[in-house]
Every structure is written in C-alpha cells, then in structure tokens.
Design an enzyme around this catalytic site. Structure first.
Site, mmCIF file in Angstrom:
data_model
loop_
_atom_site.group_PDB
_atom_site.id
_atom_site.type_symbol
_atom_site.label_atom_id
_atom_site.label_comp_id
_atom_site.label_asym_id
_atom_site.label_seq_id
_atom_site.Cartn_x
_atom_site.Cartn_y
_atom_site.Cartn_z
ATOM 1 N N PHE A 2 0.852 -1.184 0.000
ATOM 2 C CA PHE A 2 0.000 0.000 0.000
ATOM 3 C C PHE A 2 0.894 1.242 0.000
ATOM 4 O O PHE A 2 2.124 1.136 0.017
ATOM 5 C CB PHE A 2 -0.909 -0.008 1.231
ATOM 6 C CG PHE A 2 -1.714 -1.270 1.374
ATOM 7 C CD1 PHE A 2 -2.971 -1.375 0.792
ATOM 8 C CD2 PHE A 2 -1.225 -2.361 2.088
ATOM 9 C CE1 PHE A 2 -3.714 -2.542 0.904
ATOM 10 C CE2 PHE A 2 -1.962 -3.531 2.204
ATOM 11 C CZ PHE A 2 -3.205 -3.616 1.609
ATOM 12 N N SER A 42 -6.799 -7.860 -0.959
ATOM 13 C CA SER A 42 -6.307 -7.243 0.276
ATOM 14 C C SER A 42 -6.790 -5.805 0.363
ATOM 15 O O SER A 42 -6.661 -5.047 -0.598
ATOM 16 C CB SER A 42 -4.765 -7.260 0.299
ATOM 17 O OG SER A 42 -4.275 -8.577 0.345
ATOM 18 N N CYS A 49 -3.643 -4.888 6.965
ATOM 19 C CA CYS A 49 -3.977 -5.595 5.731
ATOM 20 C C CYS A 49 -4.867 -6.786 6.051
ATOM 21 O O CYS A 49 -4.458 -7.708 6.766
ATOM 22 C CB CYS A 49 -2.700 -6.060 5.036
ATOM 23 S SG CYS A 49 -2.998 -6.986 3.519
ATOM 24 N N THR A 51 -7.898 -9.689 4.455
ATOM 25 C CA THR A 51 -8.289 -10.396 3.239
ATOM 26 C C THR A 51 -9.802 -10.443 3.104
ATOM 27 O O THR A 51 -10.504 -10.855 4.038
ATOM 28 C CB THR A 51 -7.739 -11.832 3.260
ATOM 29 O OG1 THR A 51 -6.315 -11.789 3.355
ATOM 30 C CG2 THR A 51 -8.130 -12.582 1.995
ATOM 31 N N ALA A 69 -7.890 -12.179 12.992
ATOM 32 C CA ALA A 69 -7.478 -13.336 13.777
ATOM 33 C C ALA A 69 -6.800 -12.917 15.076
ATOM 34 O O ALA A 69 -6.628 -11.731 15.367
ATOM 35 C CB ALA A 69 -6.554 -14.217 12.940
ATOM 36 N N HIS A 107 1.228 -4.260 7.618
ATOM 37 C CA HIS A 107 1.494 -5.126 8.763
ATOM 38 C C HIS A 107 1.800 -4.233 9.966
ATOM 39 O O HIS A 107 2.954 -3.843 10.183
ATOM 40 C CB HIS A 107 2.672 -6.063 8.478
ATOM 41 C CG HIS A 107 2.463 -6.929 7.287
ATOM 42 N ND1 HIS A 107 3.496 -7.450 6.548
ATOM 43 C CD2 HIS A 107 1.322 -7.361 6.687
ATOM 44 C CE1 HIS A 107 3.013 -8.180 5.559
ATOM 45 N NE2 HIS A 107 1.692 -8.129 5.614
ATOM 46 N N THR A 152 4.355 12.428 7.763
ATOM 47 C CA THR A 152 5.741 12.827 7.978
ATOM 48 C C THR A 152 5.924 13.201 9.440
ATOM 49 O O THR A 152 5.120 13.950 10.010
ATOM 50 C CB THR A 152 6.112 14.027 7.090
ATOM 51 O OG1 THR A 152 5.950 13.662 5.720
ATOM 52 C CG2 THR A 152 7.555 14.452 7.325
#
Length: 203
Positions: A2, A42, A49, A51, A69, A107, A152
């Site tokens: 991404f 995704s 991220c 699914t 999960a 992640h 930033t």
C-alpha cells in the site's frame, strides 16, 4: 503493498465473534464499486492488511467481509473495533499506480497512544507515544503510518513524536476524530527497519 493514501472511510456494520473470541468476522460498508472487489483481495483497514472473504451490495451500499485473527486482535486496535467504528480504507497497490505516500506493508507493528492534540487554524498537531522498541525506527522528517495514513514525522523526543495534519487529511480520513488518550495502529518505515537491521549485523 500500500502507499498510506486513504481512498475511502468504511464503517463496521456487522460484527461476529467466532472461534471462542479468537476470530472476528467484520462486515464493512464502503463506497467502492463492488464489482472490483474480488474474494481474496487485500484491503488495508486502519493500516491493517485484511483479506476479503465476501462482498456484496445492500441498500445501495457496497460491503465486504474480513476476518481478524488472534494475532491481529492482540497487536492492533482491532481488539476494540465495534459496530459503527469508522476505518481508513486503502486498496492494494497495482503495478503502475502512483506512489503518493510511501511503501506500506499493511502489517501494523503495534499501537501508539495520542498524548495530546493541538488544534491550529484548519490543521491539527498530535503528539504520540509508543514503545521504545518501535521508537528507535522513528526519525524527524521520516515517514510513518498511523491508522493507515502515510504521515511525515515533525519532531521526536525519546519515545514520543509529533505529526502535523493538513486540512485535506483531516477531511478525508478518521484523524479528525482523534483525541488525547486514543490508540492508533502504527507501522514504522520499512527502510528504517532494514537500516537498523543492517547496522545490527555489521557492528
């Protein structure tokens, strides 16, 4: 992959805990064209991220379903998501797309806590704190992803850092609703992580 450029704000419209609370099935309403959302795609939700396992249209509004999960629930703010929670959304990067932010894996590394909010004319400055482990990857003028938004870093002091949010970002993301005490997902810059690892291996 991404870029940290949010393309929609979704809302959780269905929340189903399964597997003894170790898995949550979420249905998220959005404005994406449902025909472009494939099962297995995704989508970053507040920087995480996830699914797609199903999608459809209800009441003229597109929805998609994802599972969160145990590890996601343990390491991110997903553990506190509920019906009505609004989420910054971003579709996965396609070859040839403009890289408007910075390279983001989706992640999340952990959680940052908002220490203070300072409202300025049409802008807002936030001071946040995180763990010492993650703080070592944060540098002034470097990139960071907070709740899926590429930002930033303005200043850094020990385990705290600040970001300045421009009007456009306040308008098109959930950042406008941030307040002191809130928790947000944090993903440090991949380049900073690799640089730190290289330094460790060459010392």
């Amino acid at each position: 992959m991404f870029t940290g450029i949010v393309t929609d704000i979704g809302e959780i419209v269905s929340f189903t805990p399964t597997a003894q609370g170790q898995l949550h099935r979420l249905r998220i309403a959005c404005s994406y064209d449902q025909s472009t959302i494939a099962d297995g795609a995704s989508i970053a939700c507040n920087g995480v991220c996830l699914t797609v396992v199903a999608s459809g249209v209800a009441g003229g509004k597109t929805w998609f379903e994802v599972d969160t999960a145990a590890e996601t629930l343990a390491l991110t703010t997903a553990k506190s998501w509920k019906l009505g929670t609004r989420l910054n959304l971003e579709r996965a990067l396609k070859i040839g797309d403009e890289l408007g932010g910075h390279i983001v894996a989706g992640h999340a590394d952990g959680i940052a806590t908002i220490v203070s909010r300072e409202d300025l004319p049409e802008m807002a400055r936030f001071k946040l704190s995180t763990t010492r482990e993650l703080a070592r990857f944060i540098a002034t003028k470097g990139s960071i992803t907070l709740d899926g938004v590429s930002l930033t870093i303005n200043t850094v002091e020990d385990v705290t850092f600040s970001v300045l949010i421009i009007p456009h970002t306040l308008d098109v993301t959930t950042i406008g609703g941030w307040k002191a005490g809130s928790e947000v997902n944090i993903e440090v810059d991949l380049m900073a992580r690799y640089a730190a690892r290289l330094t460790e291996m060459t010392v």
